[in-house]
Design a protein around this motif. Structure first.
Motif, mmCIF file in Angstrom:
data_model
loop_
_atom_site.group_PDB
_atom_site.id
_atom_site.type_symbol
_atom_site.label_atom_id
_atom_site.label_comp_id
_atom_site.label_asym_id
_atom_site.label_seq_id
_atom_site.Cartn_x
_atom_site.Cartn_y
_atom_site.Cartn_z
ATOM 1 N N LYS A 150 -1.086 -2.599 -15.205
ATOM 2 C CA LYS A 150 -2.018 -3.307 -14.326
ATOM 3 C C LYS A 150 -2.262 -2.516 -13.041
ATOM 4 O O LYS A 150 -3.118 -2.876 -12.240
ATOM 5 N N TYR A 151 -1.502 -1.447 -12.839
ATOM 6 C CA TYR A 151 -1.624 -0.647 -11.611
ATOM 7 C C TYR A 151 -2.076 0.759 -11.948
ATOM 8 O O TYR A 151 -1.853 1.241 -13.051
ATOM 9 N N LYS A 152 -2.686 1.411 -10.949
ATOM 10 C CA LYS A 152 -3.328 2.678 -11.292
ATOM 11 C C LYS A 152 -2.353 3.856 -11.360
ATOM 12 O O LYS A 152 -2.599 4.808 -12.081
ATOM 13 N N ASP A 153 -1.254 3.736 -10.649
ATOM 14 C CA ASP A 153 -0.238 4.781 -10.774
ATOM 15 C C ASP A 153 1.138 4.253 -10.368
ATOM 16 O O ASP A 153 1.277 3.097 -9.949
ATOM 17 N N LEU A 154 2.126 5.126 -10.486
ATOM 18 C CA LEU A 154 3.507 4.743 -10.214
ATOM 19 C C LEU A 154 3.693 4.237 -8.785
ATOM 20 O O LEU A 154 4.346 3.219 -8.556
ATOM 21 N N GLY A 169 6.920 -3.837 -7.118
ATOM 22 C CA GLY A 169 8.074 -4.025 -8.006
ATOM 23 C C GLY A 169 7.742 -4.086 -9.473
ATOM 24 O O GLY A 169 8.337 -4.878 -10.204
ATOM 25 N N ARG A 170 6.779 -3.284 -9.923
ATOM 26 C CA ARG A 170 6.437 -3.277 -11.343
ATOM 27 C C ARG A 170 6.726 -1.908 -11.972
ATOM 28 O O ARG A 170 5.871 -1.294 -12.603
ATOM 29 N N VAL A 171 7.980 -1.480 -11.790
ATOM 30 C CA VAL A 171 8.437 -0.217 -12.369
ATOM 31 C C VAL A 171 9.624 -0.530 -13.281
ATOM 32 O O VAL A 171 10.458 -1.375 -12.948
ATOM 33 N N ALA A 172 9.641 0.097 -14.433
ATOM 34 C CA ALA A 172 10.740 -0.106 -15.390
ATOM 35 C C ALA A 172 11.264 1.260 -15.831
ATOM 36 O O ALA A 172 10.492 2.101 -16.288
ATOM 37 N N VAL A 173 12.553 1.468 -15.656
ATOM 38 C CA VAL A 173 13.152 2.743 -16.082
ATOM 39 C C VAL A 173 14.067 2.485 -17.280
ATOM 40 O O VAL A 173 14.862 1.538 -17.272
ATOM 41 N N LEU A 174 13.925 3.325 -18.305
ATOM 42 C CA LEU A 174 14.846 3.298 -19.442
ATOM 43 C C LEU A 174 15.878 4.396 -19.238
ATOM 44 O O LEU A 174 15.508 5.554 -19.011
ATOM 45 N N GLY A 175 17.135 4.036 -19.292
ATOM 46 C CA GLY A 175 18.219 5.004 -19.122
ATOM 47 C C GLY A 175 18.937 5.249 -20.435
ATOM 48 O O GLY A 175 19.237 4.297 -21.168
#
Ligand code: SG7
Ligand code: ZN
Length: 250
Positions: A115-119, A126-132
């Motif tokens: 929904k956002y144009k970049d990181l 607060g719409r960032v998701a990291v996979l570790g």
């Protein structure tokens, strides 16, 4: 005792540039202190395709960017909607601990809401998701890491400057995720590099991937802006405070 408390360990020297918050990453993960919870499975779209990519030393880590206009997409897993891949990078010395175990390394696949144009836009809300993905020491090279290792060696041997990209051909993202992704930890945290912005949904898979000590050593030859060796690049674990860590139960 008093003296020891005053010793400052600064292997991770950029930590002091971090904002101080109550939801910081990384943290210690333990099955025993996590709360069991059911999550829908993740769906991955475009992770089985081949991409041309490039890798850079940003002074903190080696960052891989895909050269594509159609970013790979991640959904499910309890995330709110569709997330697209920004880039992925490596830590030598895992950032998250499992119990008191620090793994040999950790891969971070950084995603943001479509929904956002970049990181950076997604980060402000607060719409960032990291996979570790943990990397555990293995006697044998992990062949799927070979193109990365070759490029990192090239950066180091040819003294490629910071943030100058080196090309990598035909990368498949599935190679950087465990085959069995059923088990994972989930909690709300932050980026682990300055300014350590909060609002990051963390997923750390219970299954990892192998790496040989020889492959791992290549990363440790990279240098920082100040031309010192990045012998390790993990941020120390942070307080959990009043957060809950969930562990996926199927
Ligand atoms: C690495 O880790 C890079 C950064 C990343 C940072 O330095 O991958 O990404 C870029 C695009 O330089 O920062 C905003 C961002 O993704 C922190 O990522 S992490 O919290 O997953 N370790
Ligand atoms: Zn990271």
């Amino acid at each position: 005792m008093k003296d020891r408390e005053n010793v400052k360990v600064e292997s991770y020297h950029w930590d002091k540039q971090c904002s101080s918050g109550k939801k910081q990453s990384p943290i210690t993960l333990t099955p025993d202190t996590s709360e069991g919870k059911t999550f829908p499975p993740f769906t991955f779209d475009g992770y089985d395709q081949l991409y041309n990519a490039n890798i850079k030393n940003n002074g903190h880590t080696a960052v891989v960017n895909l050269e594509t206009s159609k970013r790979p997409m991640l959904a499910g897993g309890g995330l709110d909607g569709v997330y697209v891949l920004d880039s992925f990078h490596f830590h030598w010395g895992s950032e998250h601990l499992e119990g008191d175990k620090r793994y040999a390394g950790e891969i971070h696949l950084v995603h943001y809401s479509n929904k956002y144009k970049d990181l950076s836009q997604a980060l402000t809300v607060g719409r960032v998701a990291v996979l570790g993905v943990f990397l555990y020491l293995s006697p044998d090279d992990y062949e799927d890491l070979a193109p990365i290792i070759t490029a990192v060696r090239q950066i180091q041997q040819q003294k490629v400057r910071l943030n100058v990209p080196v090309a990598i051909q035909r990368l498949e993202l599935d190679d950087f995720l465990p085959h069995d992704r059923a088990g994972f930890y989930r909690y709300e945290g932050s980026l682990t590099t300055p300014n350590c912005t909060e609002g990051v949904t963390w997923t750390v898979f219970t299954n990892g991937l192998p790496i040989s000590s020889h492959q791992l050593r290549t990363f440790t030859q990279l240098t920082t802006e100040e031309n010192t060796l990045l012998t390790t690049n993990y941020r120390p674990v942070q307080e959990l405070n009043d957060r809950v860590v969930y562990l996926k139960v199927s």
